[in-house]
Design a protein around this motif. Sequence first.
Motif, short mmCIF file in Angstrom:
data_model
loop_
_atom_site.label_atom_id
_atom_site.label_comp_id
_atom_site.label_asym_id
_atom_site.label_seq_id
_atom_site.Cartn_x
_atom_site.Cartn_y
_atom_site.Cartn_z
N TYR A 116 -24.32 -55.71 33.06
CA TYR A 116 -24.88 -55.73 31.70
C TYR A 116 -26.21 -55.00 31.65
N ASP A 117 -27.00 -55.16 32.71
CA ASP A 117 -28.33 -54.56 32.79
C ASP A 117 -28.29 -53.11 33.28
N GLN A 118 -27.58 -52.87 34.39
CA GLN A 118 -27.58 -51.54 35.03
C GLN A 118 -26.74 -50.52 34.28
N PHE A 119 -25.57 -50.96 33.84
CA PHE A 119 -24.58 -50.02 33.29
C PHE A 119 -24.42 -50.27 31.79
N ASN A 120 -25.55 -50.10 31.09
CA ASN A 120 -25.60 -50.52 29.70
C ASN A 120 -24.87 -49.60 28.73
N GLN A 121 -24.39 -48.46 29.21
CA GLN A 121 -23.58 -47.60 28.36
C GLN A 121 -22.10 -47.97 28.40
N SER A 122 -21.69 -48.60 29.50
CA SER A 122 -20.29 -48.99 29.64
C SER A 122 -20.08 -50.50 29.45
N ALA A 123 -20.99 -51.33 29.96
CA ALA A 123 -20.89 -52.78 29.75
C ALA A 123 -21.53 -53.10 28.40
N ARG A 124 -20.69 -53.28 27.39
CA ARG A 124 -21.20 -53.35 26.01
C ARG A 124 -21.16 -54.75 25.40
N ALA A 125 -20.87 -55.75 26.21
CA ALA A 125 -20.99 -57.14 25.77
C ALA A 125 -20.88 -58.01 27.01
N ALA A 126 -21.56 -59.17 26.96
CA ALA A 126 -21.52 -60.09 28.09
C ALA A 126 -21.37 -61.51 27.59
N HIS A 127 -20.55 -62.28 28.30
CA HIS A 127 -20.49 -63.73 28.09
C HIS A 127 -20.73 -64.38 29.44
N LEU A 128 -21.66 -65.33 29.48
CA LEU A 128 -21.98 -66.04 30.72
C LEU A 128 -21.99 -67.54 30.47
N ASN A 129 -21.71 -68.32 31.53
CA ASN A 129 -21.96 -69.75 31.45
C ASN A 129 -22.87 -70.22 32.59
N PHE A 130 -23.54 -69.24 33.20
CA PHE A 130 -24.49 -69.47 34.28
C PHE A 130 -25.41 -68.25 34.26
N LEU A 131 -26.65 -68.42 34.67
CA LEU A 131 -27.56 -67.29 34.71
C LEU A 131 -28.02 -67.02 36.14
N PRO A 132 -28.26 -65.75 36.49
CA PRO A 132 -28.79 -65.43 37.81
C PRO A 132 -30.30 -65.62 37.87
N TYR A 133 -30.78 -66.65 37.20
CA TYR A 133 -32.19 -67.04 37.22
C TYR A 133 -32.25 -68.53 37.54
N PHE A 134 -33.19 -68.91 38.41
CA PHE A 134 -33.34 -70.33 38.69
C PHE A 134 -33.74 -71.05 37.42
N PRO A 135 -33.03 -72.14 37.08
CA PRO A 135 -33.40 -72.89 35.89
C PRO A 135 -34.76 -73.58 36.08
N LEU A 136 -35.37 -73.94 34.99
CA LEU A 136 -36.69 -74.56 35.04
C LEU A 136 -36.57 -76.08 35.10
N LEU A 137 -37.38 -76.70 35.96
CA LEU A 137 -37.44 -78.15 36.05
C LEU A 137 -38.26 -78.69 34.88
N PRO A 138 -38.20 -80.01 34.62
CA PRO A 138 -38.82 -80.57 33.41
C PRO A 138 -40.28 -80.20 33.20
N GLU A 139 -41.08 -80.24 34.28
CA GLU A 139 -42.50 -79.94 34.10
C GLU A 139 -42.72 -78.49 33.66
N ALA A 140 -41.87 -77.58 34.14
CA ALA A 140 -41.99 -76.17 33.74
C ALA A 140 -41.58 -75.99 32.28
N LEU A 141 -40.57 -76.73 31.85
CA LEU A 141 -40.17 -76.65 30.45
C LEU A 141 -41.29 -77.15 29.54
N VAL A 142 -41.91 -78.26 29.93
CA VAL A 142 -43.02 -78.80 29.13
C VAL A 142 -44.16 -77.78 29.07
N ALA A 143 -44.45 -77.17 30.22
CA ALA A 143 -45.55 -76.20 30.27
C ALA A 143 -45.29 -75.00 29.35
#
Length: 400
Positions: free
Chosen positions: A200-227
């Motif tokens: 989706y990021d690298q090949f943005n001329q060919s990958a023209r839509a994305a559906h995800l149910n997980f992200l390649p980013y570490f989720p934030l713990l409660p204290e980080a969300l509050v911050a």
Amino acid sequence: MAVAGGTYGSKGFNLRPFKVELSSGLPRMFDLVKNTELPAHEEYPGVGSSFGIGLDVLKSLKKEWLTNFDWQKAQASMNRYEQYTVEIEGLTIHFVHEKSKDPHAIPIILQHGWPGSFLEMVPIIDPLKSQAKTSTGKPISFNVVVPSLPGHAFSSAPPANWTVEDTARVFNTLMTKVLGYGTYAVHGTDWGSATAYSMYDQFNQSARAAHLNFLPYFPLLPEALVAQNISLSPEEEFEEQRLVDWETNGNAYLVEQTTKPNTIGLAIYDSPLGQLSWIAEKYIAWSDPRQGTGPSLLTHNEILTEVSLYYLTRSIVSSMYIYAQNPNGFMTTYHKARTDAPLLFSSFKYNVGFWPQQLVARVGNLVKYTYHSFGGHFPGLDNPPALTADIREIGNYWEH
């Protein structure tokens, strides 16, 4: 054979039809299952699943494997689908390619994670390629491509320093140069979300839509969300607690496979029951506890099929190396993908990773965020109707 956008089987990729045929490995697998001795009783009764898979659960799975499991039936079910292998950048890539009858079908590549396989996506192949409508009434169907990640099942192990970005490049080649699709959509979960997001990021001329149910980013713990002034609804608080539980008691496998994949991989390489213990625990713990009741298809049979595939293809070690090869594969700093293509996201109640809408919006052009009260980490098995419906929503935003 012609496909939308190009010619099927461009020269130089050694495209070949493929059928699953692993029956020759069954006698040894079942002998090992039968002759592997488990303890007569729990050494520490009463701990349940808090310290890993329960002995009673493993014994039940072992008994079912030996008495009720039918690999030939599972193999025949896999072979209902059109499968191929192709050689790209020195790798053999296995994939399913099922086409809709609709000439306007959207090409989509569905990408699994660990400890899954292409089988994670099988329940949604036929619904996605069938003609249906989006929530706004637009007609929608897909030409469905489901590859095996490198090092998983029938795809060969990649070289030492292979990354998810490398896999994204190979999968883009598969879609554009092998299958001839000028544009396509991506879906991914777990490690498959990392490769799908990279496309989706690298090949943005060919990958023209994305559906995800997980992200390649570490989720934030409660204290980080509050911050960051992100407040949660009661349903989201539940999902966040699932994340906290996983961070506290559920991620030892990740550390082991990132730092010492050989140690655990070689220990269970020729032990089907060892692989069952290691893998089944994840399927059970990461899924909706109502597994096996509608709409969930995740029964012991599906777990045994996945583990049998890992054992019979001798892919347990190579599959684990995706962690060691990508120690930063799940990023800590959120950034926007270099694309204006629509991003859709589905959040399932019992997933082990949780990203509220505000976080998902930071990484792409988020157009739809959907919460489901049923389902977990393997929604293709856990809640296939919901996952299918959410992927179909791509049709509301798709531009040729």
